[in-house]
Design an enzyme around this catalytic site. Structure first.
Site, PDB file in Angstrom:
ATOM      1  N   HIS A  32      -1.217   1.650   4.151  1.00  0.00           N
ATOM      2  CA  HIS A  32      -0.898   1.197   5.393  1.00  0.00           C
ATOM      3  C   HIS A  32      -0.143   2.197   6.309  1.00  0.00           C
ATOM      4  O   HIS A  32       0.719   2.880   5.736  1.00  0.00           O
ATOM      5  CB  HIS A  32      -0.146  -0.163   5.378  1.00  0.00           C
ATOM      6  CG  HIS A  32      -1.241  -1.371   4.763  1.00  0.00           C
ATOM      7  ND1 HIS A  32      -0.723  -2.432   4.562  1.00  0.00           N
ATOM      8  CD2 HIS A  32      -2.400  -1.318   4.354  1.00  0.00           C
ATOM      9  CE1 HIS A  32      -1.819  -3.159   4.301  1.00  0.00           C
ATOM     10  NE2 HIS A  32      -2.806  -2.398   3.978  1.00  0.00           N
ATOM     11  N   GLU A  85       2.584   1.636   8.162  1.00  0.00           N
ATOM     12  CA  GLU A  85       3.991   1.691   8.077  1.00  0.00           C
ATOM     13  C   GLU A  85       4.333   2.434   6.748  1.00  0.00           C
ATOM     14  O   GLU A  85       5.522   3.073   6.926  1.00  0.00           O
ATOM     15  CB  GLU A  85       4.614   0.101   7.952  1.00  0.00           C
ATOM     16  CG  GLU A  85       4.012  -0.881   9.136  1.00  0.00           C
ATOM     17  CD  GLU A  85       2.639  -1.524   8.717  1.00  0.00           C
ATOM     18  OE1 GLU A  85       2.605  -2.556   9.141  1.00  0.00           O
ATOM     19  OE2 GLU A  85       1.843  -0.767   8.236  1.00  0.00           O
ATOM     20  N   CYS A 136       2.321  -6.513   6.996  1.00  0.00           N
ATOM     21  CA  CYS A 136       1.808  -7.396   6.092  1.00  0.00           C
ATOM     22  C   CYS A 136       3.112  -7.488   5.193  1.00  0.00           C
ATOM     23  O   CYS A 136       4.088  -7.004   5.332  1.00  0.00           O
ATOM     24  CB  CYS A 136       0.585  -6.734   5.090  1.00  0.00           C
ATOM     25  SG  CYS A 136       1.119  -5.318   4.069  1.00  0.00           S
TER      26      CYS A 136
END
Length: 154
Positions: A71, A73, A99
């Site tokens: 992801h 991030e 998430c």
């Protein structure tokens, strides 16, 4: 006179630009880490370096999640780890609400503020963890304009 972008709009625009590099066909996400009004890292969701990309071989979906990608991030946080940039006390700008796993990584890394543009399957436990950790979370609506990616004739 043209209206100047706020810092929040500027950093969110950077995250949307990063999302254009995403190689996952399910969702394009970008993340920018900022400390003292300076960008220290950016990431987008994509495969590990040198790995096959979803855009080339398709997503590898397990439990309704593409596990081929890292992801945005986490990619941004790992860039800081790789190049020795501390993130404690920094802010993160993300195109979509993080998430649960990204939320835990963000908190553990010491990010103090998270700005996001779009709600996306916001996990109530992620929201609770942000509150408990004292991480400020703010939605920054972003008016996405089209960016022409066609090569110029110049």
């Amino acid at each position: 006179m043209m209206k100047r972008l706020t810092w929040e709009q500027f950093f969110m625009a950077q995250s949307h630009l990063l999302a254009l590099r995403s190689t996952c066909t399910r969702l394009s996400v970008g993340a920018t880490i900022v400390r003292d009004q300076r960008i220290i890292a950016g990431g987008y969701n994509g495969s590990i370096s040198g790995g096959a990309h979803c855009t080339d071989v398709g997503c590898h979906v397990v439990d309704n999640h593409c596990v081929r990608t890292i992801h945005a991030e986490v990619n941004a946080l790992l860039q800081c780890a790789k190049y020795g940039s501390p993130v404690d006390g920094a802010s993160m700008y993300v195109t979509h609400f993080p998430c649960l796993n990204c939320t835990k990584a963000i908190i553990q890394a010491g990010i103090r503020k998270v700005y996001y543009a779009k709600d996306y399957r916001n996990d109530p436990f992620a929201e609770q963890l942000f509150r408990e950790a004292g991480v400020a979370v703010q939605r920054v609506p972003f008016e996405q304009t089209s960016i022409d990616l066609t090569p110029s004739d110049e």
